[in-house]
Design a protein around this motif. Structure first.
Motif, PDB file in Angstrom:
ATOM      1  N   VAL A  39      33.464  -1.611  59.654  1.00 22.12           N
ATOM      2  CA  VAL A  39      33.548  -3.028  60.012  1.00 22.12           C
ATOM      3  C   VAL A  39      34.955  -3.370  60.485  1.00 22.12           C
ATOM      4  O   VAL A  39      35.151  -4.058  61.496  1.00 22.12           O
ATOM      5  CB  VAL A  39      33.145  -3.916  58.814  1.00 22.12           C
ATOM      6  CG1 VAL A  39      33.414  -5.386  59.116  1.00 22.12           C
ATOM      7  CG2 VAL A  39      31.679  -3.708  58.473  1.00 22.12           C
ATOM      8  N   ARG A  40      35.951  -2.889  59.778  1.00 21.15           N
ATOM      9  CA  ARG A  40      37.351  -3.158  60.138  1.00 21.15           C
ATOM     10  C   ARG A  40      37.707  -2.524  61.486  1.00 21.15           C
ATOM     11  O   ARG A  40      38.361  -3.141  62.323  1.00 21.15           O
ATOM     12  CB  ARG A  40      38.250  -2.619  59.027  1.00 21.15           C
ATOM     13  CG  ARG A  40      39.713  -2.917  59.204  1.00 21.15           C
ATOM     14  CD  ARG A  40      40.508  -2.513  57.963  1.00 21.15           C
ATOM     15  NE  ARG A  40      40.423  -1.073  57.700  1.00 21.15           N
ATOM     16  CZ  ARG A  40      39.785  -0.529  56.674  1.00 21.15           C
ATOM     17  NH1 ARG A  40      39.119  -1.287  55.823  1.00 21.15           N
ATOM     18  NH2 ARG A  40      39.776   0.780  56.486  1.00 21.15           N
ATOM     19  N   TRP A  41      37.268  -1.286  61.695  1.00 23.03           N
ATOM     20  CA  TRP A  41      37.600  -0.595  62.940  1.00 23.03           C
ATOM     21  C   TRP A  41      37.022  -1.286  64.174  1.00 23.03           C
ATOM     22  O   TRP A  41      37.595  -1.230  65.257  1.00 23.03           O
ATOM     23  CB  TRP A  41      37.070   0.840  62.898  1.00 23.03           C
ATOM     24  CG  TRP A  41      37.703   1.697  61.852  1.00 23.03           C
ATOM     25  CD1 TRP A  41      38.930   1.540  61.263  1.00 23.03           C
ATOM     26  CD2 TRP A  41      37.129   2.870  61.254  1.00 23.03           C
ATOM     27  NE1 TRP A  41      39.147   2.525  60.340  1.00 23.03           N
ATOM     28  CE2 TRP A  41      38.074   3.350  60.309  1.00 23.03           C
ATOM     29  CE3 TRP A  41      35.931   3.546  61.422  1.00 23.03           C
ATOM     30  CZ2 TRP A  41      37.824   4.493  59.548  1.00 23.03           C
ATOM     31  CZ3 TRP A  41      35.693   4.679  60.657  1.00 23.03           C
ATOM     32  CH2 TRP A  41      36.622   5.148  59.736  1.00 23.03           C
ATOM     33  N   LEU A  42      35.865  -1.912  64.029  1.00 21.44           N
ATOM     34  CA  LEU A  42      35.193  -2.510  65.176  1.00 21.44           C
ATOM     35  C   LEU A  42      35.825  -3.815  65.640  1.00 21.44           C
ATOM     36  O   LEU A  42      35.577  -4.251  66.772  1.00 21.44           O
ATOM     37  CB  LEU A  42      33.713  -2.751  64.852  1.00 21.44           C
ATOM     38  CG  LEU A  42      32.829  -1.509  64.732  1.00 21.44           C
ATOM     39  CD1 LEU A  42      31.449  -1.895  64.205  1.00 21.44           C
ATOM     40  CD2 LEU A  42      32.702  -0.796  66.080  1.00 21.44           C
ATOM     41  N   GLN A  43      36.637  -4.445  64.826  1.00 18.04           N
ATOM     42  CA  GLN A  43      37.148  -5.774  65.152  1.00 18.04           C
ATOM     43  C   GLN A  43      37.939  -5.833  66.459  1.00 18.04           C
ATOM     44  O   GLN A  43      37.694  -6.714  67.291  1.00 18.04           O
ATOM     45  CB  GLN A  43      37.969  -6.335  63.990  1.00 18.04           C
ATOM     46  CG  GLN A  43      37.165  -6.563  62.716  1.00 18.04           C
ATOM     47  CD  GLN A  43      35.864  -7.308  62.967  1.00 18.04           C
ATOM     48  OE1 GLN A  43      35.862  -8.421  63.495  1.00 18.04           O
ATOM     49  NE2 GLN A  43      34.748  -6.687  62.604  1.00 18.04           N
ATOM     50  N   PRO A  44      38.923  -4.951  66.699  1.00 15.70           N
ATOM     51  CA  PRO A  44      39.662  -5.038  67.975  1.00 15.70           C
ATOM     52  C   PRO A  44      38.747  -4.870  69.190  1.00 15.70           C
ATOM     53  O   PRO A  44      38.908  -5.560  70.202  1.00 15.70           O
ATOM     54  CB  PRO A  44      40.670  -3.887  67.877  1.00 15.70           C
ATOM     55  CG  PRO A  44      40.812  -3.633  66.416  1.00 15.70           C
ATOM     56  CD  PRO A  44      39.459  -3.887  65.825  1.00 15.70           C
ATOM     57  N   LEU A  45      37.794  -3.972  69.080  1.00 12.54           N
ATOM     58  CA  LEU A  45      36.876  -3.705  70.184  1.00 12.54           C
ATOM     59  C   LEU A  45      35.996  -4.912  70.480  1.00 12.54           C
ATOM     60  O   LEU A  45      35.703  -5.226  71.645  1.00 12.54           O
ATOM     61  CB  LEU A  45      36.020  -2.492  69.826  1.00 12.54           C
ATOM     62  CG  LEU A  45      35.187  -1.826  70.918  1.00 12.54           C
ATOM     63  CD1 LEU A  45      36.061  -1.396  72.076  1.00 12.54           C
ATOM     64  CD2 LEU A  45      34.459  -0.629  70.335  1.00 12.54           C
ATOM     65  N   LEU A  46      35.575  -5.600  69.443  1.00 12.68           N
ATOM     66  CA  LEU A  46      34.698  -6.759  69.620  1.00 12.68           C
ATOM     67  C   LEU A  46      35.455  -7.979  70.134  1.00 12.68           C
ATOM     68  O   LEU A  46      34.870  -8.841  70.786  1.00 12.68           O
ATOM     69  CB  LEU A  46      34.012  -7.103  68.289  1.00 12.68           C
ATOM     70  CG  LEU A  46      33.047  -6.053  67.733  1.00 12.68           C
ATOM     71  CD1 LEU A  46      32.522  -6.493  66.372  1.00 12.68           C
ATOM     72  CD2 LEU A  46      31.901  -5.794  68.697  1.00 12.68           C
TER      73      LEU A  46
END
Length: 279
Positions: free
Chosen positions: A178-185
């Protein structure tokens, strides 16, 4: 979090400091340096642990628009990182795509590297790896805006746990995902970088087969650590890698999928520490 300006852009990195032997950790696609947090916590008392966040989709600072983001270029970026920090006699550790980058460095000079650890990673013809990798490479053909729209679905845990997503990469690490996806989203520049990485990688499907041909020339100590239940990186590939490397040790770890630093961080840290200490 520290920052360093490299040829491709600004790279963030963790550095525990200290005078101990240097361990450098490379993460995989759509991950950042926090992948290694628990393993580093176990090793930091004895070793200087350094973990860069490479531009692989979970980075928070977009790269320069003209930066090359192919797999060989990312391997060179990791080498540039070692040089700029003047890190020597390094134990270089990689998992997932990070392990692929380690292999590309091993196939070259890798003059600053004293020993390597390959942990459940892309190898041979398993590139893109498994259903997860194949799905990402396919979606990487989309324009960055549509790629981002597709990944919005990953907000749902049920979709993140599918085999085509992160479900076969980690048993216990959904909070990290969940944390890793934040910049991409959230950031158009990160989506742009990620699409460029995926398209460049898709254009070189045989790159790790070529790298494997040079691995028998790597005459420094190597530790191959593989998750025995891995469904994305075949355990047989770990055995093949260990067989190719003249000074390799092989360890298989149970109760884990690919991302050993999330599923079995303490055991991975123990193995890395013992290997570095005894070689």
């Amino acid at each position: 979090m520290n920052e360093i300006e490299l040829s491709a852009g600004t790279i963030e990195y963790e550095d525990t400091g200290g005078d101990g032997p240097v361990l450098v950790f490379l993460h995989g696609l759509l991950m950042d340096s926090s992948l290694w947090a628990e393993t580093i916590a176990d090793l930091a008392g004895e070793y200087r642990c350094v973990a860069p966040t490479l531009p692989l989709g979970a980075h928070r600072k977009a790269m320069r628009p003209d930066a090359e983001l192919s797999m060989p270029a990312l391997a060179r970026l990791a080498e540039e990182f070692l040089a700029r920090l003047d890190l020597r006699e390094v134990t270089l550790v990689g998992v997932d795509t990070g392990g692929a980058l380690v292999q590309l460095l091993m196939a070259g000079d890798a003059g600053r590297v004293r020993r390597v650890v390959l942990a459940s990673c892309d190898a041979f013809d398993n590139f893109p790896p498994g259903l997860t990798g194949k799905t990402l490479f396919l979606t990487g053909r989309l324009p960055p805006v549509l790629f981002g729209a597709f990944l919005q679905q990953m907000r749902l845990k049920a979709l993140r746990r599918l085999p085509i997503s992160f479900g076969w990469l980690t048993k216990r690490g959904d909070a990290a995902v969940v944390r890793w996806l934040q910049p991409l989203l959230k950031e158009p520049g990160i989506r742009r970088d990620t699409v460029r990485v995926l398209r460049a990688a898709a254009a070189e499907p045989g790159i790790l087969v070529d790298a494997a041909a040079h691995l028998p020339e790597f005459d420094r100590p190597a530790l191959v650590v593989w998750a025995s239940e891995d469904r994305v990186m075949p355990p047989e590939h770990g055995r093949r890698l260990a067989g190719l490397l003249p000074k390799a040790q092989l360890s298989e770890v149970d109760d884990s999928y690919t991302l050993l630093p999330l599923d079995r961080p303490a055991e991975l840290g123990r193995l890395i520490g013992e290997f570095t200490r005894t070689t």
